[in-house]
Each structure stands twice: as structure tokens, then as C-alpha cells.
Write a protein that holds these residues in place. Sequence first.
Motif, PDB file in Angstrom:
ATOM      1  N   VAL A  73       0.652  -1.597   0.068  1.00 18.69           N
ATOM      2  CA  VAL A  73       0.134  -0.276  -0.088  1.00 18.69           C
ATOM      3  C   VAL A  73       0.987   0.973   0.148  1.00 18.69           C
ATOM      4  N   HIS A  74       2.129   1.505   0.374  1.00 18.83           N
ATOM      5  CA  HIS A  74       2.536   2.227   1.403  1.00 18.83           C
ATOM      6  C   HIS A  74       3.641   2.686  -0.683  1.00 18.83           C
ATOM      7  N   LEU A  84       2.724   1.737  -3.684  1.00 22.15           N
ATOM      8  CA  LEU A  84       1.945   2.628  -4.470  1.00 22.15           C
ATOM      9  C   LEU A  84       1.311   3.715  -4.010  1.00 22.15           C
ATOM     10  N   ALA A  85       1.037   3.698  -3.237  1.00 15.50           N
ATOM     11  CA  ALA A  85       0.787   5.411  -2.594  1.00 15.50           C
ATOM     12  C   ALA A  85       1.592   6.585  -2.940  1.00 15.50           C
ATOM     13  N   LYS A  86       3.423   5.774  -2.341  1.00  7.80           N
ATOM     14  CA  LYS A  86       3.876   6.739  -3.315  1.00  7.80           C
ATOM     15  C   LYS A  86       3.936   6.722  -5.097  1.00  7.80           C
ATOM     16  N   LYS A  87       3.779   5.930  -5.523  1.00 11.52           N
ATOM     17  CA  LYS A  87       3.838   5.281  -6.719  1.00 11.52           C
ATOM     18  C   LYS A  87       3.530   6.714  -7.555  1.00 11.52           C
ATOM     19  N   GLY A  88       1.906   6.923  -6.794  1.00 11.90           N
ATOM     20  CA  GLY A  88       1.214   7.492  -7.788  1.00 11.90           C
ATOM     21  C   GLY A  88       0.018   6.718  -8.662  1.00 11.90           C
ATOM     22  N   TRP A  89      -1.042   7.189  -9.246  1.00 11.63           N
ATOM     23  CA  TRP A  89      -1.772   7.083 -10.033  1.00 11.63           C
ATOM     24  C   TRP A  89      -1.428   7.060 -11.839  1.00 11.63           C
ATOM     25  N   TRP A 122      -4.791  -1.522  -7.156  1.00  3.85           N
ATOM     26  CA  TRP A 122      -5.413  -0.660  -6.376  1.00  3.85           C
ATOM     27  C   TRP A 122      -6.722  -0.100  -5.969  1.00  3.85           C
ATOM     28  N   SER A 123      -7.732  -0.172  -7.424  1.00  4.10           N
ATOM     29  CA  SER A 123      -9.175  -0.546  -7.258  1.00  4.10           C
ATOM     30  C   SER A 123      -9.106  -1.096  -7.078  1.00  4.10           C
ATOM     31  N   GLY A 146      -9.724  -2.286  -3.967  1.00  3.66           N
ATOM     32  CA  GLY A 146      -8.697  -2.458  -1.997  1.00  3.66           C
ATOM     33  C   GLY A 146      -7.646  -3.069  -2.340  1.00  3.66           C
ATOM     34  N   LEU A 147      -6.857  -2.919  -2.047  1.00  4.23           N
ATOM     35  CA  LEU A 147      -5.419  -3.448  -1.086  1.00  4.23           C
ATOM     36  C   LEU A 147      -5.582  -4.702   0.047  1.00  4.23           C
TER      37      LEU A 147
END
Lengths: 159, 507
Positions: free
Chosen positions: A19-20, A22-27, A38-39, A41-42
Amino acid sequence: MENGLHLITDRTQFDVDKVHNLAKKGWANMTEAERAEWSAGLKGAYNATDLNRVQSATQYLQRRLADLGYSVGLSSGKTWMLNDTPTLADLNNYLADIRTIRGVLTLLDTTPLAPSTMAGLNYQRANDIEQILLDVDRILTYMAATLVYSGEVYGGDLY
Amino acid sequence: MISVLPGWKEIHQHTILPESYVELTYWITEPGAQELAVETNNGAVSYSDHEAILDTTDKDFKKYATLENNLWVLDGSCEILPDSEPYGDTGYVADAEYPMVTISFPSLRTQPIPGATIVWSETYGEYPTRVRISALNGAEIIASQEFNNNSVRSTFEMPVSNYDKFYIEIIDWINPDHRPRMERFYLGAVEVYTNSSLVSYSHTQNADLLSTSLPKNEIRFSLDNSSDIWNPDNPVANVRYLMDRQEVSVRYGYKLPSGVEWIKAGTFWINSWDTPSNGLEATFTARDLLEFMDVTYTGPKTGALYAIAEYALQESDLPKASDGSHRYFLDESLKNITTDFSEKEDIYTTAVILQMVANAGQCVIRLTRDGALRVERFDRQLTDYVIGQDVSYSHPERSMTKPPKSVAVNDGLWTESIAPTGEQITITNPVITSVENAKAVGSWAAATLSQRNVLKGSYRPDPRLDALDIISVESKYSNSFVAAITDITYSYNGAFRGEYTCREVEA
């Protein structure tokens, strides 16, 4: 899959790290596969689907318990939507329902306790919540399988 | 003395210190403009504390668990939203399809500023990937620019003057199913300089135990100017925005096993700079709140010392703290001492009035690390700070002042006798007009000056020490002097070095 409960009890630190990352990577920088994950739900995050799944499970177990003669009162859980923000009262009710379900039967030694609060929720406690419901469901299944109905047992029978 | 974690004190017991840091935050803006700004927006969640994005005080931003897709990470870091207010520090949390924040001013701002600095969401580690900043003069857009962004803390360069409004339009957010958030908005550029960008740094504090002179708390620092960013002839240089009294805040840090611990070093205001066209460095000096007290005093010359000091402070138009509170404290005992120096026709600055009031009130003037000024009775509590031989570069040099014979206040208004022989000390303070007051000041001065030992030394400092702190100093023969710091200078060149002067006191 347990009678449609679809409970999740195997979250790991790897899921949280994902989660961390991918969140940092950005959409914009995610691959198509990552966007799909991601869509959906992780696993390492707690989403509306998790709250709704657990609530559905508690309601299901309430019905099963009622079938066996146990009357259990639960809060009237709402259906959670994306972008909702649950409050302290909402989540206290959520945990109270889990504790109520847990408290009806004698469970396994390994059945975890319900968390005292949802503040600071980590993946282990999220697993614990659903493990409790899974254990209750299993015990109810054993109980149902070993029920003796009237007229089935006679004197001298081995049971 | 600023309080620190036990780990901070513990590392200073070792021969080798861990890595240290100096972080200097220089806010290049029009001083005072931020306090006039007002925030509005086109939609925010109910728990959003959006007006406070203009507040520059320390905050403890809340990381609430929400059901935005994958925002509530199962790492134990999220709190739960309370059922009702107060929700704490949350900043702006958007509730609009095309979020826009407006920063408005009551009147046109004519001073040029380099742009704006925004802290998006350090709490969640999120930021916009595309944002539009516009500056307006009334209804007219005078500057507008779209920026790509990849940082939680962004300084948007958009030189502008004659504006009274900013629009901040968030076009794209890093994760589109998360609400855009903004924690802070700073008018101007907030530049942060650390070890690698500071060419040199020194911090000097001094204070007078008898308030016969004004204290000082000052920093001098040099920045790399090899790119001519501070060159006055460079048409795009930062020097265009330099103004007296721009705020600089500093903190010191050490790498502890648990992470870097920071302590506040001080809040200062720029009062001079040297940005030579032919040099590789630009040097700045910033000092304490007394920088603002060069105003001519026009207040009353009779009445309680407290009222006179308060008038002087208010007449100086000191910058307020971010929460709107005053940056000064006056001891209640000043309400009980009166004066009448109305016959004096001399012109005084508000700083000198404050110094004379402190002296007459038997108070010291303490300049705090929060950028505040305190006129208060001297606290004689011994701290746990020790300048031992193992951190001293050389043994402290001890000198003794001349033995005082007496203290004469205001040409014989009162003479406090100390010894049959020695030096006559004179205190001349027009604010001391009664025998009773003169007697109290004389007695106070006599007690202080009777402690004649003065120590000076250089050492490896723990930079939590301030002027007027009472510490223990070990000498060559391990005698432990109890002394009040009157001068302390920290210089930093990758590690701290300290030079101190202190006077023996009775704790």
C-alpha cells in the motif's frame, strides 16, 4: 471461502508495504495491473469493503446463532461507502458487535480477542477481527453437525 | 533552558557525538502580510480545519482513518475521527470535484514576493501532481501559472506584486480517489537551509544580570552564492525580496538511536545582509525581538513600571505569535513599583525604556527560543547542565572583578554599602525616582556584584544552553562553580563549538 463469508485472516507486512509503495508511486506511475489492484482495494488497507464484509459476517452469524436458539442483539450497522469517514461511535459499535458474537460461545484457545479500539489498527488486529468470526462460524458448523434430534438416540446406544 | 529527551542528554556524555544538524528556515515574504490573509474554499469536509492553513504555529496534524480507497493503511498509524468537535489540526480537506482555495487580503499588497510555499499533506505523504496558482488584483488575474509537482512541500516561483488574492486550483492529485489536502500556505518562499547549504553559521546570546544593558540573541549565517542567486545585479535574484525583519527560525538536531531529535534554537528577524557581486557567499544577520524596539518612546513617564514597559512594547508594534498572542511577558512585580521621570526631557527608544524598567524592577530581560521577550525576576534554579573538563577544549579562565565597595544609585539617591574598601559602582537610571526603589536596586546590585568570579572558556557544547541559565562549571582542580551564563556563542561547521562567559552566582 466459508459459507460465503470471504473473511480475510492472512494479511501480512508485505501487504501493508505494498500500500505504501503504490501510494507513493501515485496513480499516474502505476502499471495497469497495479491500477487494477489499487482500484479493487488492497489487502494492506482497510476499506469500505472490509467494514461491510465484517458487518455482513456478524449479521450472518447472528442468524446462525438464532437458528440454534441463541438470541444476539447487534447494532444496526450501516452500509459503508467510498469516502465515508467512520467516527468513534461507529467503530465502537462495530467492535461491540464482534465482541458480542465472540462472547456467545466457548471458542478455541487460539481465537484472538477483539481489539479494544480501532485506533491504531494494524494488519494483525484486522486479521484477528475476522479470525474471530471465522472461528465462531466453524464452531457453529460443528455444533450443527453434532446436534441430536428427538427420537434419534436410544438407551444403550453409543453416541 | 530548553527541555530535551533523555537520549539527547545521554549522547553528550560520550566522547564521540552522533551526527548533528542545523536547520535554518528563512521565510522570504512581506513581513506582517500573512497575518492579514483570510482563507476560503469551494468545499471542505466537516472536520476540515481549513482556515488554519495560514497559521504558522507548531501543529500536530491528525491522521484520521477514512474510507478513501486504500488511505487507511493497516500500519497502526491512523486515529479515529471523534464523534464531534474538536477534531484537532486537520488542515484543508477538500470536498469538491475541482478543489480551489482562495487566499484574500483586505488591501492591495505592493511589496514584491517570490511566490508561494504550500505544504500539502505531510501527514498522508500526498500532494497534487498538477496545480494552478493565480494572483489577482481585484477581479483581474495578474499572474497565473500551472505547475507540475512531485513534492509534499512545494515552493511555487511566481514573482508578483500589487495583488490582493491568490487562487490555488488543484488539478490532479497523486491518487485521484483521495481527497486533496493542504496543511499550510505561506505567502512567499520558505527556504530551508541545512548543513549542506549553510556555508557558515554562528549563534550568539548575551544577557546582563543587572539589566544595565540590553541583551542580544543573534545569528549570522552565510549561504552559497556561486549561482548569483543573491547577487544584487542579477535581475532574477532573491535579493529583490530581501526586507528587514523577515523571519528566520532555526533548530538544532542530533541523530539519536530513535531518530533525529530537534530542538528550537530561536526565532530571529533579518536586520542586515551582505550580498557582494564578486563573492561566492551571501551573509545575513538576524536578531531578536529587540530589533523592532528602535522606535522613539512617547508613552507615559509616570506610573507603574509595568504600564510603562507595556506601553513601550506595544508602541514597538512587535510581530505577534502566529496564534495572535503577544510575544512578551512582564513580571507582575513591576506593577508594584512606580516612577515619575516626567522631568527628564531626554528622548529614549522603546528598547532603552524597557531596559531601564527592567533595571529599576530588579528584573532580567530574557530572550527566549520562541522569539519572545521576558522581563522577569532572575530564576536562580540550578540546571542539570555541566561544563565538565571532558568537554572543555581548555581549562576555563577565571578572573575576578574588582571588589565592590558600594553601589551608588542616581547620584546618591541611595548608596548601598558593601565593604570598607573597593570600587564604587554607579547605577544611573532615570526611571528610579524613589529612595525605596533605589534601595532595592542597590541591594540587588550589591548582592550580584559581590559574586566576583567570572569564568570564560571554550568547549564542545550541548546547544540547549541559553544566556541566564545557571550551570555548573568544572575548573582545572575540579571545583564545581555554580554560574550564570552571560555570554554564549555557538559556531557550527559540521559540529558545534561553544565559547562562554559566566559569572558565579548563588543558586
